[in-house]
Design a protein around this motif. Structure first.
Motif, PDB file in Angstrom:
ATOM      1  N   GLN A 335       0.827  -1.209   0.000  1.00 39.98           N
ATOM      2  CA  GLN A 335       0.000   0.000   0.000  1.00 39.98           C
ATOM      3  C   GLN A 335       0.860   1.257   0.000  1.00 39.98           C
ATOM      4  OE1 GLN A 335      -2.392  -0.612   3.467  1.00 39.98           O
ATOM      5  NE2 GLN A 335      -3.805  -2.062   2.457  1.00 39.98           N
ATOM      6  N   ILE A 336       1.925   1.278   0.797  1.00 37.25           N
ATOM      7  CA  ILE A 336       2.796   2.461   0.841  1.00 37.25           C
ATOM      8  C   ILE A 336       3.503   2.651  -0.491  1.00 37.25           C
ATOM      9  CG2 ILE A 336       4.879   3.395   1.921  1.00 37.25           C
ATOM     10  CD1 ILE A 336       3.975   2.128   4.525  1.00 37.25           C
ATOM     11  N   ALA A 337       3.953   1.534  -1.110  1.00 34.57           N
ATOM     12  CA  ALA A 337       4.620   1.646  -2.418  1.00 34.57           C
ATOM     13  C   ALA A 337       3.659   2.187  -3.473  1.00 34.57           C
ATOM     14  CB  ALA A 337       5.178   0.282  -2.829  1.00 34.57           C
ATOM     15  N   ASN A 338       2.402   1.754  -3.468  1.00 37.70           N
ATOM     16  CA  ASN A 338       1.412   2.296  -4.408  1.00 37.70           C
ATOM     17  C   ASN A 338       1.174   3.770  -4.157  1.00 37.70           C
ATOM     18  OD1 ASN A 338       0.652   0.186  -6.153  1.00 37.70           O
ATOM     19  ND2 ASN A 338      -0.506  -0.815  -4.509  1.00 37.70           N
ATOM     20  N   LEU A 339       1.164   4.151  -2.869  1.00 43.69           N
ATOM     21  CA  LEU A 339       0.943   5.554  -2.524  1.00 43.69           C
ATOM     22  C   LEU A 339       2.046   6.446  -3.069  1.00 43.69           C
ATOM     23  CD1 LEU A 339      -0.874   7.510  -0.867  1.00 43.69           C
ATOM     24  CD2 LEU A 339       0.627   7.086   1.073  1.00 43.69           C
ATOM     25  N   HIS A 340       3.282   5.931  -3.095  1.00 46.17           N
ATOM     26  CA  HIS A 340       4.422   6.711  -3.589  1.00 46.17           C
ATOM     27  C   HIS A 340       4.698   6.471  -5.066  1.00 46.17           C
ATOM     28  CE1 HIS A 340       5.100   7.036   0.763  1.00 46.17           C
ATOM     29  NE2 HIS A 340       5.823   8.117   0.486  1.00 46.17           N
ATOM     30  N   GLY A 341       3.873   5.668  -5.744  1.00 42.80           N
ATOM     31  CA  GLY A 341       4.045   5.430  -7.170  1.00 42.80           C
ATOM     32  C   GLY A 341       5.212   4.526  -7.519  1.00 42.80           C
ATOM     33  N   ASP A 342       5.699   3.748  -6.569  1.00 43.23           N
ATOM     34  CA  ASP A 342       6.801   2.809  -6.837  1.00 43.23           C
ATOM     35  C   ASP A 342       6.197   1.473  -7.265  1.00 43.23           C
ATOM     36  OD1 ASP A 342       9.068   1.284  -6.905  1.00 43.23           O
ATOM     37  OD2 ASP A 342       9.878   2.034  -5.009  1.00 43.23           O
TER      38      ASP A 342
END
Length: 790
Positions: A335-342
Motif C-alpha cells: 500500500q505504501i509503495a502504491n501511494l508513492h508510485g513505486d
C-alpha cells in the motif's frame, strides 16, 4: 501465771558439740582438682557448641541456602564430598540446564530423583533436561509416573499438565490443570495455564474466569494481566482490556511484550493522543527486543496512520523479514509503495502478500479440518509438510509424530522431519534432528540417509559420504540413487576444499599411509587439530583427532575432552564411548567415576565394531576394582577380537597375577615380551632405512621381516617403495631374493640377540654422530610417505 522454766537434761547437756561451719576457702592442695573440673566442663561445653554448630551447618535449610548461592565449579567440588545429597545434585542439574549442558544435567537429576523421589522441583528440572536432549518420551514417562504415584499432589499434576501444554495437548493439559487447582486453589500459575488451554479449546467463559483467578492471586504479575487483557479484548470489553494492558506495562517496564500489546491496543483506539502514546510504547518495545516482529509491525502501522509513510517503511520491512509468513506487513508495504508510485516495489510486495496469504489460508483450512477429524493421519501429514516448507520445526515434528503414530523423539519421526526440512531448503534446521535420529537409531538406513542429505546440503561432503556408505551397506538398492545425488552436488558445487577439509584430508592421508609401527607424525596431529578448530562440530574431524590423541599417552586429558565433544555431536558413537571409558578408568576413584565408566561401556555395547575396545575397558575397570578373575575373562575376550593389541597381553599378565594364577601370568608376560621385542626389531629396521635411505639392503631386510611375521601386505608395500627408488639392476645386485631373505632373517636374529644392526645400537642411541657432531636424524615414517608418492 507461773512461768515454766525448761532446763536441759543431763543427756542433752552431755551431747557432742555442733559441727564447725564449712571453710570459705579450700586448702591449697584441692585447687588443681577444681581447676581441672572447670577446664573439663569448659571443654565439654565447647565440644557441645561445636557439635551444635556442625549440626546447624549440615541442616537442610542452611545447606539449601549454601547450594543456592554456590557457582557450578564449587558445586561440582562439593559433589566429591557429598555424592548422595539430592539437594546438591538438584542445584548441579539446575546450573547445567541453565548453561544448555542438558546431557550432563540429566545424569545428575536422574540420581537426585532416585534419592528423593517426592521432590517436584527435581522432576521439573529432570524433564527439562530430558527435553533438552530430545528424549520427549522419557520426560513424559517420568512425569506421568510421578503424578501416578502422587495422585493427591498438586505439584505433580501441575508438572504433567505443563508438559501436556508444552506439547500442545490442550485437552489433557486442561484436565491436569483443573485437577491441580482443585487440590490447590491458590496456585496462580495453574489457573493461568488452565485459562490458556481453555481458550485453545474454545471455552471462552472458563478461560476468562481462570485468568481472573490468576490475576486475583498474583496481582503483581504482568503476564497474567496480559492474558486477561487479551481475553477481555476478545470479548469486546475494550476499556477493561486497556486498563489491564496499561497496568501490565507499568508492572513490567522491561517487558517488550507488555509495551507492544499496550501500543497495539492504543493504536486500535482513535485519536491523535492515542497514536502518540502508541508510538512511544512501540518504540520502547523495539528498544527492549529488536527481534520482535510484532513490535516492529505495530510501530510501522502507527507511523503509517500518523501520516509518516516514509518513516514506516523501515519498521514494516523489518517486520516482514522477521516474520516471513505474516501477510500483514507485506500488505502494508504494498500500500505504501502504491501511494508513492513505486510500481516495481508495489508489485513485489503484492506478490509476497498473496503468497503469504495463500499459506495462511491453507494452514487455516487444514487446521479446521483437523478440528473435525483430529485422528486423520493424512491430514497431519499434509499439515507437517506444509509447516516444514516454511521451516516451522516444532509444529512439523508434532504433526509428523501423529501421522506416523510414533513418539515425537522416535527415529522415524525425526528422520522424516529432517528429510522434509532438507527438501524445503532448511538443511541447517534439519541437521540437529538428523543427528538426534542417528543417535537413537544408529543402524537405521533411513536415519543415516537423512543425516547424509542434511550434511550434503550444509557442505559437509566427507561426513555425508560416510553416512551414505553406511546406508548402502544396509540398503544396497539405494546406492544408485544416492550416488546420483552426490554427483549432482559435486557438479553444482565446484568450489575448492575448505581449509578445514584440506587439513583433515592431509592429516588422514598421513595416518593412512603409515607402514609398520603406528607412530603418530607430529604434522598429522597439527592438521587434525586445525580441522577441528575450524569446524568444531564435524564428527569425522573429531574422530581423527581422537584417534591421534588416544595413541599418545601424553594427550590423555585432551583425548577425554575431544571424546566428550564428539559424543555431543554423535551421542550414539559406540567406539567413542568405549575409548572414553578406557581413558576415564585410569583416574576413577569415586563411586560416581566408576558409574560414569560403566555408562559409557554400556553405551558401547550397541555396536559390534567396538566389542574389542569394550571388553578391554571392562577388563581395565575390573583391574581397577581389584577383581582379577573378572578382569582376566574380559581381557581374554578383547585379545581374541583384537590379537594385534600388544598392551592387552601385559594387562592379561597383571590380571592373572591378581587372580592367583602365576603360571598363566608368566606365559602372558613372556608373550608380551616377545611381541615387544618384535616391535623393537621393527623399529630398528625402520630406523636403519631412515639413516640409510640410499641403500637397498635396509628395505629388503624390513620386507623380509614383515614376510617372516606373516605381514605380506606391508612387505609388499616396502618392496614397492624400494622398486620406485632403486632400479631392478641395483636390487638384483644387492642380493639374490633367496639370499636376501636369508640375510634378512639372520639380521633379525642378530638384532634380537645383540640389539645391534649396521653398527648402531638399538637402545640408547647416541644423540649425535662422531664425525660432524650433528644430531643424528632418527627414522620418521614421513620419509616412507614421501618415497611412496608416484
Amino acid at each position: 501465771m507461773t512461768k515454766l522454766a525448761v532446763k536441759p537434761s543431763l543427756k542433752m547437756r552431755a551431747g557432742p558439740p555442733p559441727p564447725p561451719p564449712p571453710p570459705t576457702t579450700l586448702p591449697g592442695h584441692n585447687r588443681p582438682a577444681l581447676l581441672r573440673r572447670r577446664w573439663v566442663g569448659a571443654a565439654a561445653f565447647l565440644a557441645l557448641l561445636a557439635a551444635s554448630a556442625r549440626l546447624l551447618w549440615l541442616s537442610g535449610p542452611v545447606q539449601e541456602w549454601r547450594f543456592a548461592r554456590l557457582p557450578l565449579p564449587a558445586l561440582l567440588r562439593e559433589r566429591g564430598r557429598q555424592p548422595d545429597d539430592p539437594r546438591l545434585l538438584y542445584y548441579i542439574g539446575l546450573r547445567l540446564n541453565g548453561q544448555g549442558r542438558f546431557s550432563e544435567a540429566e545424569s545428575n537429576l536422574r540420581m537426585a530423583a532416585a534419592l528423593d523421589p517426592h521432590a517436584p522441583r527435581v522432576r521439573d528440572e529432570w524433564a527439562r533436561a530430558l527435553l533438552g536432549v530430545g528424549q520427549t518420551t522419557a520426560a513424559f514417562g517420568q512425569l506421568r509416573e510421578f503424578a501416578g504415584t502422587h495422585p493427591d499432589s498438586a505439584p505433580a499434576h501441575f508438572l504433567l499438565g505443563k508438559f501436556y501444554f508444552t506439547n500442545h495437548s490442550m485437552k489433557r493439559a486442561a484436565e491436569e490443570m483443573q485437577r491441580t487447582v482443585t487440590l490447590d486453589p491458590k496456585n496462580a500459575p495453574a489457573w493461568a495455564f488452565l485459562s490458556q488451554a481453555a481458550a485453545q479449546l474454545a471455552m471462552a467463559d472458563r478461560a476468562l474466569e481462570a485468568a481472573q483467578r490468576a490475576v486475583a492471586l498474583a496481582p503483581q504479575d504482568a503476564g497474567y494481566r496480559l492474558l486477561l487483557a487479551a481475553l477481555l479484548e476478545r470479548r469486546n470489553r475494550l476499556d477493561a482490556a486497556g486498563a489491564q494492558y496499561r497496568q501490565a506495562a507499568v508492572l513490567a517496564p522491561r517487558n517488550a511484550v507488555a509495551h507492544q500489546q499496550y501500543a497495539a491496543w492504543l493504536h486500535s483506539r482513535s485519536g491523535a493522543s492515542n497514536l502518540a502514546m502508541a508510538e512511544a510504547e512501540a518504540r520502547r518495545a523495539v528498544a527492549l527486543d529488536a527481534a520482535s516482529a510484532p513490535s516492529w509491525l505495530t510501530l510501522g502501522r502507527v507511523l503509517r496512520d500518523k501520516g509518516q509513510a516514509a518513516e514506516a517503511v523501515a519498521p514494516l520491512t523489518r517486520a516482514a523479514t522477521l516474520a516471513p509468513d505474516d501477510p500483514v506487513p507485506a500488505q502494508a508495504l504494498a500500500q505504501i509503495a502504491n501511494l508513492h508510485g513505486d510500481k516495481p516495489k508495489a508489485a513485489y510486495w503484492q506478490r509476497e502478500f498473496l503468497r503469504r496469504q495463500r499459506y495462511v489460508a491453507a494452514r487455516h483450512d487444514l487446521y479446521q479440518k483437523l478440528r473435525v477429524n483430529p485422528e486423520s493421519r493424512e491430514l497431519h501429514r499434509r499439515m507437517a509438510q506444509l509447516l516444514c516448507r516454511h521451516g516451522e520445526v516444532e509444529s512439523c515434528v508434532r504433526n509428523y509424530a501423529v501421522a506416523l503414530r510414533q513418539p515425537p523423539d522416535a527415529p522415524p519421526t525425526l528422520a522424516a522431519v529432517a528429510e522434509e526440512l532438507t527438501r524445503s531448503g532448511f538443511a541447517t534446521r534439519a541437521l540437529p534432528l538428523a543427528r538426534q535420529a542417528v543417535a537413537r537409531g544408529p543402524h537405521s538406513p533411513d536415519t543415516r540417509e537423512a543425516l547424509g542429505n542434511a550434511l550434503l546440503q550444509t557442505g559437509h561432503l566427507d561426513e555425508a559420504i560416510g553416512n551414505f556408505n553406511y546406508t548402502t551397506t544396509y540398503a544396497p538398492e539405494r546406492a544408485r540413487r544416492i550416488q546420483a545425488r552426490v554427483n549432482r552436488y559435486v557438479a553444482t558445487h565446484p568450489v575448492p576444499l575448505s581449509p578445514a577439509q584440506r587439513a583433515y584430508r592431509q592429516a588422514r592421508d598421513l595416518m593412512d599411509r603409515q607402514i609398520g609401527l603406528q607412530r603418530i607424525p607430529p604434522r598429522a596431529a597439527e592438521l587434525a587439530q586445525k580441522a577441528v578448530t575450524l569446524d568444531p562440530f564435524n564428527a569425522d574431524y573429531l574422530r581423527l583427532l581422537l584417534r591421534i590423541q588416544f595413541a599418545q599417552k601424553s594427550q590423555a586429558a585432551a583425548a577425554i575432552e575431544t571424546a566428550r565433544k564428539l559424543l555431543q555431536v554423535a551421542p550414539g558413537d559406540s567406539s567413542t564411548h568405549a575409548l572414553l571409558a578406557i581413558l576415564l578408568v585410569d583416574s576413577a576413584a569415586q563411586p560416581e567415576d566408576y558409574a560414569q565408566v560403566e555408562r559409557h561401556l554400556a553405551a558401547a555395547a550397541k555396536s559390534p565394531d567396538a566389542a574389542a575396545q569394550r571388553h578391554y575397558g571392562l577388563g581395565l575397570l575390573a583391574l581397577r576394582r581389584g577383581q582379577g578373575a573378572q578382569a582376566l575373562q574380559e581381557l581374554k575376550k578383547a585379545v581374541a577380537l583384537d590379537p594385534a593389541a600388544d598392551v592387552t597381553y601385559y594387562k592379561i599378565a597383571t590380571a592373572a597375577r591378581m587372580a592367583g594364577r602365576p603360571q598363566e601370568a608368566a606365559q602372558a608376560l613372556a608373550l608380551y615380551e616377545r611381541r615387544l621385542n618384535a616391535s623393537r626389531t621393527e623399529f630398528n629396521l625402520q630406523g636403519d632405512i631412515g639413516q640409510h635411505p640410499n641403500r637397498p639392503q635396509p628395505y629388503l631386510a624390513l620386507a623380509a621381516f614383515y614376510k617372516k611375521n606373516g605381514r605380506t601386505g606391508e612387505a609388499q608395500a616396502i618392496l614397492n617403495i624400494a622398486r620406485r627408488r632403486f632400479s631392478a639392476e641395483v636390487l638384483r645386485s644387492a642380493a639374490h631374493p633367496q639370499k636376501t631373505a636369508q640375510n634378512a632373517v639372520s639380521q633379525v636374529d642378530q638384532i634380537q640377540e645383540k640389539g645391534i644392526i649396521y653398527g648402531h645400537k638399538s637402545k640408547n642411541r647416541p644423540r649425535s654422530n662422531r664425525r660432524g657432531g650433528r644430531r643424528a636424524r632418527h627414522f620418521d615414517l614421513r620419509y616412507l610417505q614421501v618415497y611412496a608418492r608416484p
